[in-house]
Enzyme design. Structure first.
Site, PDB file in Angstrom:
ATOM      1  N   ILE A   1       2.143   3.201   2.317  1.00 24.00           N
ATOM      2  CA  ILE A   1       3.324   3.245   3.178  1.00 24.00           C
ATOM      3  C   ILE A   1       4.441   2.402   2.597  1.00 24.00           C
ATOM      4  O   ILE A   1       5.594   2.840   2.482  1.00 24.00           O
ATOM      5  CB  ILE A   1       2.974   2.774   4.607  1.00 24.00           C
ATOM      6  CG1 ILE A   1       1.974   3.736   5.255  1.00 24.00           C
ATOM      7  CG2 ILE A   1       4.239   2.657   5.458  1.00 24.00           C
ATOM      8  CD1 ILE A   1       1.368   3.210   6.545  1.00 24.00           C
TER       9      ILE A   1
ATOM     10  N   THR B   1       5.551  -1.981  11.406  1.00 22.45           N
ATOM     11  CA  THR B   1       4.883  -0.706  11.679  1.00 22.45           C
ATOM     12  C   THR B   1       3.412  -0.783  11.285  1.00 22.45           C
ATOM     13  O   THR B   1       2.755   0.250  11.148  1.00 22.45           O
ATOM     14  CB  THR B   1       5.553   0.444  10.909  1.00 22.45           C
ATOM     15  OG1 THR B   1       5.559   0.123   9.502  1.00 22.45           O
ATOM     16  CG2 THR B   1       6.980   0.685  11.371  1.00 22.45           C
ATOM     17  N   SER B   2       2.884  -2.004  11.103  1.00 18.94           N
ATOM     18  CA  SER B   2       1.526  -2.143  10.575  1.00 18.94           C
ATOM     19  C   SER B   2       0.495  -2.400  11.674  1.00 18.94           C
ATOM     20  O   SER B   2      -0.315  -1.525  11.987  1.00 18.94           O
ATOM     21  CB  SER B   2       1.475  -3.251   9.528  1.00 18.94           C
ATOM     22  OG  SER B   2       1.847  -4.515  10.079  1.00 18.94           O
ATOM     23  N   ARG B   3       0.508  -3.588  12.271  1.00 22.66           N
ATOM     24  CA  ARG B   3      -0.459  -3.947  13.308  1.00 22.66           C
ATOM     25  C   ARG B   3       0.181  -4.987  14.218  1.00 22.66           C
ATOM     26  O   ARG B   3       0.932  -5.856  13.760  1.00 22.66           O
ATOM     27  CB  ARG B   3      -1.760  -4.470  12.699  1.00 22.66           C
ATOM     28  CG  ARG B   3      -1.559  -5.620  11.738  1.00 22.66           C
ATOM     29  CD  ARG B   3      -2.782  -5.969  10.908  1.00 22.66           C
ATOM     30  NE  ARG B   3      -2.459  -7.029   9.970  1.00 22.66           N
ATOM     31  CZ  ARG B   3      -2.530  -8.322  10.255  1.00 22.66           C
ATOM     32  NH1 ARG B   3      -2.933  -8.720  11.449  1.00 22.66           N
ATOM     33  NH2 ARG B   3      -2.213  -9.226   9.353  1.00 22.66           N
TER      34      ARG B   3
ATOM     35  N   GLU C   1      -1.566  -2.557  23.516  1.00 18.19           N
ATOM     36  CA  GLU C   1      -0.958  -1.232  23.652  1.00 18.19           C
ATOM     37  C   GLU C   1      -1.701  -0.435  24.716  1.00 18.19           C
ATOM     38  O   GLU C   1      -2.905  -0.213  24.584  1.00 18.19           O
ATOM     39  CB  GLU C   1      -0.999  -0.493  22.309  1.00 18.19           C
ATOM     40  CG  GLU C   1      -0.164  -1.180  21.238  1.00 18.19           C
ATOM     41  CD  GLU C   1      -0.191  -0.456  19.902  1.00 18.19           C
ATOM     42  OE1 GLU C   1      -0.980   0.509  19.732  1.00 18.19           O
ATOM     43  OE2 GLU C   1       0.577  -0.843  19.013  1.00 18.19           O
TER      44      GLU C   1
ATOM     45  N   GLY D   1       0.825  -1.206   0.000  1.00 17.57           N
ATOM     46  CA  GLY D   1       0.000   0.000   0.000  1.00 17.57           C
ATOM     47  C   GLY D   1       0.856   1.252   0.000  1.00 17.57           C
ATOM     48  O   GLY D   1       2.050   1.213  -0.297  1.00 17.57           O
TER      49      GLY D   1
ATOM     50  N   HIS E   1       4.105   3.130  19.204  1.00 15.40           N
ATOM     51  CA  HIS E   1       3.226   3.455  18.072  1.00 15.40           C
ATOM     52  C   HIS E   1       3.469   4.903  17.601  1.00 15.40           C
ATOM     53  O   HIS E   1       2.548   5.718  17.511  1.00 15.40           O
ATOM     54  CB  HIS E   1       1.754   3.263  18.461  1.00 15.40           C
ATOM     55  CG  HIS E   1       0.886   2.864  17.313  1.00 15.40           C
ATOM     56  ND1 HIS E   1      -0.137   1.959  17.418  1.00 15.40           N
ATOM     57  CD2 HIS E   1       0.894   3.238  16.013  1.00 15.40           C
ATOM     58  CE1 HIS E   1      -0.734   1.809  16.252  1.00 15.40           C
ATOM     59  NE2 HIS E   1      -0.123   2.573  15.385  1.00 15.40           N
TER      60      HIS E   1
END
Length: 316
Positions: free
Chosen positions: A151, A231-233, A262, A149, A281
């Site tokens: 990013i 850095t996604s999920r 988190e 995508g 995050h």
């Protein structure tokens, strides 16, 4: 009074923009859902960040017309319940893409050059760390992108053009012409791609049709000494499998900006895994990205309140 309830801090420019257009912003007294439920009252609009907006909060907001999500992923918003009441849910796609991409590249470099332990060594008077450290040069290495995508495309451009890396990517949903435009070879077998990788960066969204998880099988597929960045999920990485791969030395290191929970509990074993960099995050936390997201949220709030359809509606 037209009131926009805001669950967590947003850029000051967006607050001024709302006020200049006759909307009074009001922060929650605490960035938690209990405070939101107690204080939402007759607000006509909400801007929320990673706290989201629950069905219980919706039920306490009889005048609500729009929930503007400060970010791209809206999995913490009760979308179906909002739609059933005719409440718009909006998001801010691609406003933080460059910032998150730069975070991913920064984390790769930090792991490869052991920047965190190097900093600690200097502060502890261990100057001889420089003789023991063995960094990894990124130039010429293969970077595998899981997802392609907005990013990931920025990551690909920076890695290939700026660092001289060979970049591969896997994404079933992205058209071939997008891969061609960025000069990135497409891989259709994710495990075969992992076998080629020196670095892996995860970028698939939570709503992907076939969500991929870095599990024990995936880690076993990687070259020994590879580096993982996420850095996604948080759910994209199997926590136990990652810890085992780090403890066994299969991975040279890893860096996570997102975690399964988190914030993590202080007893979370991830906090004690070797050669692991953790961040709270922060991918989108640049002044530029925060301003873009907040201003888009504010504009979409104003659009709905003025009877206009906002640009980025999320539907069930």
């Amino acid at each position: 009074m037209t009131r926009c309830f805001i669950t967590q801090p947003i850029h000051a420019d967006a607050l001024e923009f709302l006020r200049a257009n006759g909307v009074t912003p009001q922060y929650a007294s605490s960035p938690d859902m209990d405070a939101v439920i107690a204080e939402i009252g007759d607000a006509q609009a909400v801007i929320t960040r990673d706290l989201g907006f629950s069905a219980q909060a919706l039920a306490r907001a009889p005048a609500l017309r729009v929930v503007a999500y400060h970010g791209a992923g809206v999995n913490k918003v009760a979308i179906a319940e909002a739609a059933a009441r005719g409440i718009f849910v909006t998001r801010t796609p691609e406003m933080n893409s460059r910032s998150v991409a730069e975070m991913a590249i920064g984390m790769m470099l930090a792991v490869a050059r052991q920047l965190i332990p190097a900093d600690r060594a200097v502060r502890d008077g261990q100057w001889a760390f420089r003789y023991a450290a063995r960094g990894i040069e990124l130039h010429g290495k293969t970077l595998a992108l899981v997802g392609f995508g907005a990013i990931a495309r920025h990551v690909a451009d920076i890695a290939a053009q700026g660092l001289g890396m060979r970049v591969l990517a896997y994404s079933p949903s992205v058209p071939d012409d997008v891969f061609a435009r960025h000069g990135v070879p497409r891989r259709t077998d994710i495990h075969a791609m992992l076998r080629e990788a020196d670095f892996v960066s995860l970028h698939r969204p939570s709503n992907a049709r076939d969500p991929f998880v870095m599990d024990a099988q995936a880690f076993a597929t990687l070259r020994r000494g590879a580096v993982l960045v996420n850095t996604s999920r948080g759910a994209a990485v199997d926590r136990a499998a990652l810890i085992a791969a780090l403890q066994e030395g299969r991975l040279a290191g890893a860096a996570l900006d997102v975690l399964p929970e988190e914030p993590p509990a202080l007893t979370d074993p991830l906090l004690h895994a070797p050669n692991l960099i953790l961040a709270p995050h922060l991918g989108a936390a640049t002044d530029e990205a925060l301003r873009r997201m907040a201003m888009m949220c504010a504009q979409q709030v104003l659009d709905v309140l003025a009877g206009r359809e906002p640009a980025h509606i999320v539907r069930p």
